[in-house]
Structure formats: C-alpha cells, structure tokens
Write an enzyme that holds these catalytic residues in place. Sequence first.
Site, PDB file in Angstrom:
ATOM      1  N   ASP A  48      33.372  -2.881  27.324  1.00 56.63           N
ATOM      2  CA  ASP A  48      33.249  -2.029  26.140  1.00 56.63           C
ATOM      3  C   ASP A  48      32.118  -1.017  26.250  1.00 56.63           C
ATOM      4  O   ASP A  48      30.952  -1.348  26.018  1.00 56.63           O
ATOM      5  CB  ASP A  48      33.052  -2.930  24.920  1.00 56.63           C
ATOM      6  CG  ASP A  48      33.033  -2.161  23.610  1.00 56.63           C
ATOM      7  OD1 ASP A  48      33.263  -0.939  23.628  1.00 56.63           O
ATOM      8  OD2 ASP A  48      32.790  -2.794  22.564  1.00 56.63           O
ATOM      9  N   ASP A  58      34.468   5.194  23.604  1.00 54.02           N
ATOM     10  CA  ASP A  58      34.570   3.769  23.267  1.00 54.02           C
ATOM     11  C   ASP A  58      35.819   3.119  23.856  1.00 54.02           C
ATOM     12  O   ASP A  58      36.916   3.296  23.335  1.00 54.02           O
ATOM     13  CB  ASP A  58      34.574   3.633  21.737  1.00 54.02           C
ATOM     14  CG  ASP A  58      34.581   2.184  21.282  1.00 54.02           C
ATOM     15  OD1 ASP A  58      34.203   1.307  22.080  1.00 54.02           O
ATOM     16  OD2 ASP A  58      34.973   1.926  20.131  1.00 54.02           O
TER      17      ASP A  58
END
Length: 341
Positions: free
Chosen positions: A221, A45
């Site tokens: 992201d 992430d």
Amino acid sequence: MNTAGAQSVTDPLTDEIVGNIDLQYYGSVGFGNETHLQQLSVIIDTGSADLWIPVRCGDCKNQQYEANASSTYTDTGDPFNVTYGSGNVGGTLAHDTISIGSLEIDKQYFGAVTHVSSDFNDDPISGLIGLGFSSIATSGEPTFFENLIMQDKVSAPFFSVYLTRGKASGSMITLGGYDMSKAVGPLTWVPVISKTYWTVQFDGAVVEGKNVKGDLHAAIDTGTTLIYLSQAVASSIYANIPGAGPATNYDSNFFSFPCDSNPTISFLFGGHDFGLNMQDFNLGQDGDGSKNCIGGIVGMDDTFMEGFAIIGDEFLKSWYSVYDYSHGARVGFAPSVNNAQ
C-alpha cells in the site's frame, strides 16, 4: 491487439515530509480535455481503487477542480462516499477526460467530492488516485490504469513505483514501464492472492535471525506511511528485539525498542525474504530524552480486519515495486537504489 499508440509515462511524485517521517507521496493528474486542462495533486494509493477530487466543495482548503470550465465534464448525480483508515470523503460520481502525462482516458469516472474530512484538508494535496483493483472501487467503475490497459494505451500491463527517503523530489510512478535505474538488483515476483488490494501472502518475519510465524493477507500500500500487522504478530516481532516493549507515550498498538540497537528485520512474502531498513523502522524517540525509540511496525486489533496486514511506504522505500495485472496478477520487488546510496 493494437499497441501502435501504446507507451509508458513517468509521473514525478513529491514526498511530503513531516519532521523525519516520509508521510505520503503525491503526483499530478490532469482533469478535463486539452482546452481546459487542469493539473491537480493527488495521493498515489495502491490501497484503494477510486479517484476523487474536490468540485464545488465549500469546506475544502485545497485546490479544486473547476469543472464548469470543462465541456466534457458530466456529473451523474449518483452518490459517492469513501471511508479510509483515516478520514472520509463524499460527493457525487462524475466523469471527464483524465490524463497523466500523455496517457489519457475519456469518460474516466471519479468522485466529485463536496466534503472531505479534516485528515484530507491539511494536505498540500487536492485528491487521491486509487490504483488497487476495481473490485473494491466504491464507484463500481474501472480504475484509470485498468482503462489504460483495456484501451491498449500502455506498452505493458504494469506500473512501477519508486519512493525516496527524506527527499521531497525524485520519487516517481511509471505507468506501463519499469525504470531499471531505480533498482540495484533483480525483481522477485510474488503472486497476488486476492485481486482487491495488491494482496500477497505474508508468511512471517525473521527478527535477529529468529523466525516469527505469521499467516496474514498483506496489502502492498503506497498510500500508507507505516507497517501494520495483527497485534499478535507485531508483539512476537518485538519479543525478539532485546529491550523492546509497549511504547510509553503512545497507545497499545505501538512498541518501542532501544534507540542504540540496530535489529535486523525481514518479512516473508510468498516464501521470499525482504529486508526492512532501520532508517525507516526507527520513527524517533518515545518522548524527550528517552533512550527508547518508536518502531514502525504497529499492531492492529483483529476487530479492524482479521488476518490482515498493511505494508506501507516504510517498507517500499527499500524496494522498488512493480504492480502487474498479467501472469494472474503479481507484485515485483527489486532492491531500491535508496539502499545503495
């Protein structure tokens, strides 16, 4: 700078596919020293900066870290809580030896979580590794990759991410390096404008040849499936796709467009143009038998984060991405080998 032991390591990632959606990507991280090394799956992430894993978690269904087997494990007792766009976790802050392949950090801080919300309990995944900037870390501690840079363990101060489309295996993250076989063109660098998320300037979009104005801070992201823009910019994008409009069977942030159309959409980041692949944009029908399909660009109410955008995997499947701490911090995009196949 002593880089004698510096290296780059590639960690294979798994694409979790649900229906026709590439939901998220996860890889293996080692917890504990060599005598009691335990490999656990974590979401990769770039949109957060904390590492966490379940330890003695009563309501966790996922595989947990058997911390009591590790002689190097220390629980600080300090509370650790993180809230994400979907879900939250809580526990205490701990540290131990953490590794990815042969890259290893002693006393890497992470959350030893004793509670995970249901979003994180359905996954074949134990935890999450945040690869954003530690300025946003709940722990207040450097990330695993920042420690690798500070301790001169990686041969370059960047990591690179390749995400597959519709294939469980083949995705990868390369720490301290760049795999040229995953790109079919040159890298274009975009400056990071805020060292929090990997935030770049979103200058708008080009839809069917028409310019859509936008002035947003966009987080690149890997931990988000879709693309989220402010409601106003999202509406403007769909206004330029003939036949598009609000989705029938979803909330007001979702839009649909005629399934048989093939609109061209690209985004402007830092003045450079990057295309979106329609295979990734089209999320499937807006209900059984519908001639309309759901679009992968979703609106966000400004109350969430004004002037903000989240650019997730739907975009990154088309662009091999490089996250560089040097040159003032920047993100590089090269056309992915996915789009050449």
